[in-house]
Design an enzyme around this catalytic site. Structure first.
Site, PDB file in Angstrom:
ATOM      1  N   TYR A 221      17.953  29.166   8.438  1.00 52.20           N
ATOM      2  CA  TYR A 221      16.764  29.899   8.887  1.00 52.20           C
ATOM      3  C   TYR A 221      16.680  29.936  10.401  1.00 52.20           C
ATOM      4  O   TYR A 221      16.903  28.931  11.079  1.00 52.20           O
ATOM      5  CB  TYR A 221      15.496  29.245   8.341  1.00 52.20           C
ATOM      6  CG  TYR A 221      15.275  29.460   6.869  1.00 52.20           C
ATOM      7  CD1 TYR A 221      15.090  30.744   6.364  1.00 52.20           C
ATOM      8  CD2 TYR A 221      15.250  28.391   5.995  1.00 52.20           C
ATOM      9  CE1 TYR A 221      14.874  30.942   5.003  1.00 52.20           C
ATOM     10  CE2 TYR A 221      15.030  28.573   4.642  1.00 52.20           C
ATOM     11  CZ  TYR A 221      14.842  29.858   4.144  1.00 52.20           C
ATOM     12  OH  TYR A 221      14.630  30.038   2.806  1.00 52.20           O
TER      13      TYR A 221
ATOM     14  N   ARG B 243     -10.135   0.227  15.696  1.00 48.60           N
ATOM     15  CA  ARG B 243     -10.064   1.116  14.540  1.00 48.60           C
ATOM     16  C   ARG B 243     -11.074   0.604  13.520  1.00 48.60           C
ATOM     17  O   ARG B 243     -12.147   1.166  13.384  1.00 48.60           O
ATOM     18  CB  ARG B 243      -8.631   1.168  13.997  1.00 48.60           C
ATOM     19  CG  ARG B 243      -8.411   2.233  12.948  1.00 48.60           C
ATOM     20  CD  ARG B 243      -6.978   2.263  12.445  1.00 48.60           C
ATOM     21  NE  ARG B 243      -6.556   0.993  11.841  1.00 48.60           N
ATOM     22  CZ  ARG B 243      -5.370   0.798  11.284  1.00 48.60           C
ATOM     23  NH1 ARG B 243      -4.464   1.760  11.262  1.00 48.60           N
ATOM     24  NH2 ARG B 243      -5.075  -0.372  10.747  1.00 48.60           N
TER      25      ARG B 243
ATOM     26  N   MET C 162      13.837  23.766   2.398  1.00 49.14           N
ATOM     27  CA  MET C 162      13.052  23.003   1.414  1.00 49.14           C
ATOM     28  C   MET C 162      13.934  22.164   0.500  1.00 49.14           C
ATOM     29  O   MET C 162      13.621  21.018   0.183  1.00 49.14           O
ATOM     30  CB  MET C 162      12.176  23.956   0.587  1.00 49.14           C
ATOM     31  CG  MET C 162      11.190  23.217  -0.320  1.00 49.14           C
ATOM     32  SD  MET C 162      10.220  24.312  -1.348  1.00 49.14           S
ATOM     33  CE  MET C 162       9.195  25.120  -0.147  1.00 49.14           C
TER      34      MET C 162
ATOM     35  N   LYS D 123       0.842  -1.205   0.000  1.00 40.81           N
ATOM     36  CA  LYS D 123       0.000   0.000   0.000  1.00 40.81           C
ATOM     37  C   LYS D 123       0.880   1.259   0.000  1.00 40.81           C
ATOM     38  O   LYS D 123       2.084   1.173   0.277  1.00 40.81           O
ATOM     39  CB  LYS D 123      -0.896  -0.016   1.243  1.00 40.81           C
ATOM     40  CG  LYS D 123      -0.118   0.002   2.564  1.00 40.81           C
ATOM     41  CD  LYS D 123      -1.010  -0.282   3.758  1.00 40.81           C
ATOM     42  CE  LYS D 123      -0.225  -0.312   5.052  1.00 40.81           C
ATOM     43  NZ  LYS D 123      -1.048  -0.728   6.207  1.00 40.81           N
TER      44      LYS D 123
END
Ligand SMILES: *Cc1c(COP(=O)(O)O)cnc(C)c1O
Length: 364
Positions: free
Chosen positions: A259, A136, A307, A41
Site C-alpha cells: 500500500y 495518577r 491487515m 491484568k
C-alpha cells in the site's frame, strides 16, 4: 485457544510457561524477603490470564489485576488464591462482588471511601494507595494517616499501604527516590504491609521492595529498564509471535511493494509474504527495516504492514513458502520491535488480537 496437538498454521503465539516460571523466580531472587503479587491484568499482558494464572499459582503469593471483572473471571475459573484489584471497585455492585468473592481492593479515591462507608459486607483486605508523586491514582500524602485509620475501622483489618512509581524504568532518574521518601514520610508509624515495586523497581531499586513486590512485564520477559535488554537480567521471552511465509516473489529493481508504494527496491530482490498483519496485532506503524526472523536470520520489513500480511526483502536467501517467521520472541526481543515501532513491549503484547491462537508449552 488451541491445545498443543493442534498447532495453528498461520499467526500463532507460542507461550512458554516454563520461561514464565523462570522469570518469576528471577523476581523472587531480587527480592527474597518480599511476598509477590504476580500482575496478570489485561489478560496477563496478552498471554492469557487463565493459563498464566494456572502456571504460576503455586509460585506466587497472590495475583493482581486491574479490574474487578478480571478478578471475577479468575474466581469463576476456580482460582482460590489471594487476588488484588489494583484500581479497586468503581461502584457498589463491584464492592459487593469483591466481598462475596474475597477480592482485596486498592482504595485510591474519596469516592471509593464513600462506597466503603455505605457498604456492610466485609472485605478480605484493602490497600490504601498513596500518591507519592506519579499523580495518577492515590490519596495525597497528607491524608494518608487519617484515611488509614478510617479504613482500619471500616474493615476491622490491617490496611495495606501502596504506591506506584512513574520513572522507575530509568535508574538514573531521582524521581523514584523522591517518591520513596514521600511514601516513607506519609506512612511513618502506620501499621500494615507495604507494596511499591513494579518490575523496574524490583530490578533497580532494592530499597523499594518492602513487604510485597508487584512484577508484571518482567514475568513475560519484557525489558523493564530503558536501555537494558531483558536477557541481561536473565529474563526469557514468554511469547513468541510467529506465522508462515505464504509466498516468495521476485521484485525487479525500482519496483515498489504494498500500500502506498512506500518502499521501493534499489536492486533486484525477492519478497517473502508473511501471513500476519495489524489485524493480528503486529504494529502497523513498524517502519521498513524492522527485523523479521526467518530460519534464524533477520530480514528487513519492506513496505507497509497490511491487515493480514506483511512483506520482507529476502534477497537470494533460501526461503520458501511454508517457512516459519518470528515477529518477536525467541531470538528477536519484543523490546527491539517496540523500539522500531516507537512503542513499548507492554503494548505489543497487549495488542495481539483474538485471531492469533495462543499455543501453550507447558512448564513443570
Ligand atoms: C501494571 C502494574 C504493575 C506492574 O508493572 P510492570 O511495569 O509491568 O512490572 C504494578 N503495579 C501497578 C499498580 C500496576 O498498575
Amino acid at each position: 485457544m488451541t491445545t498443543p496437538t493442534e498447532a495453528p498454521r498461520t499467526a500463532w503465539a507460542r507461550i512458554d510457561l516454563a520461561a514464565l516460571q523462570h522469570n518469576l523466580q528471577i523476581a523472587r531472587q531480587h527480592a527474597p524477603a518480599s511476598r509477590l503479587w504476580a500482575v496478570i491484568k489485561a489478560d496477563a499482558y496478552g498471554h492469557g490470564a487463565l493459563p498464566v494464572a494456572a502456571a504460576i499459582a503455586a509460585q506466587a503469593d497472590g495475583l493482581a489485576v486491574a479490574r474487578v471483572s478480571e478478578a471475577l473471571a479468575l474466581r469463576a475459573a476456580g482460582h482460590q488464591q489471594p487476588l488484588l484489584v489494583l484500581a479497586g471497585a468503581v461502584d457498589g455492585d463491584e464492592l459487593a462482588a469483591a466481598s462475596r468473592y474475597r477480592l482485596q481492593l486498592a482504595v485510591h479515591d474519596h469516592s471509593q471511601l464513600a462506597l466503603l462507608r455505605a457498604a456492610q459486607a466485609p472485605l478480605p483486605g484493602c490497600w490504601l494507595k498513596v500518591d507519592s508523586g506519579m499523580h495518577r491514582l492515590g490519596f495525597a500524602p497528607a491524608e494518608a494517616a487519617a484515611i488509614h485509620a478510617e479504613l482500619g475501622q471500616l474493615t476491622g483489618l490491617p490496611v495495606g499501604l501502596m504506591s506506584h512509581f512513574a520513572c522507575a524504568d530509568d535508574p538514573a532518574d531521582s524521581a523514584t527516590n523522591r517518591q520513596l521518601d514521600c511514601f516513607a514520610a506519609a506512612t511513618a508509624g502506620l501499621d500494615g504491609p507495604r507494596s511499591l515495586a513494579n518490575s523496574a523497581a524490583i530490578l533497580a531499586h532494592p530499597a523499594s521492595h518492602a513487604d510485597w513486590i508487584r512484577p508484571g512485564i518482567m514475568l513475560y520477559g519484557g525489558a523493564p529498564l530503558l536501555a537494558v535488554a531483558a536477557a541481561e537480567h536473565r529474563l526469557k521471552p514468554v511469547m513468541t509471535l510467529a506465522s508462515r511465509v505464504i509466498a516468495v516473489r521476485p521484485l525487479a529493481a525500482g519496483e515498489a511493494v504494498g500500500y502506498g508504494a512506500s518502499w521501493r527496491s534499489t536492486k533486484a530482490t525477492r519478497i517473502a509474504v508473511i501471513a500476519i498483519g495489524y489485524g493480528d496485532g503486529y504494529p502497523r506503524h513498524a517502519p521498513s527495516g524492522t527485523p523479521v526472523l526467518i530460519n534464524g536470520q533477520r530480514y528487513p520489513l519492506a513496505g507497509r504492514v497490511s491487515m493480514d500480511l506483511l512483506t520482507v526483502a529476502i534477497g537470494d536467501a533460501p526461503i520458501s513458502a511454508g517457512d516459519e517467521a518470528i515477529l518477536w520472541g525467541e531470538g528477536l526481543p519484543a523490546s527491539e520491535i517496540a523500539h522500531c515501532a516507537n512503542t513499548i513491549d507492554y503494548a505489543l503484547f497487549c495488542g495481539v488480537t483474538a485471531r492469533v491462537a495462543r499455543h501453550y508449552q507447558q512448564g513443570q
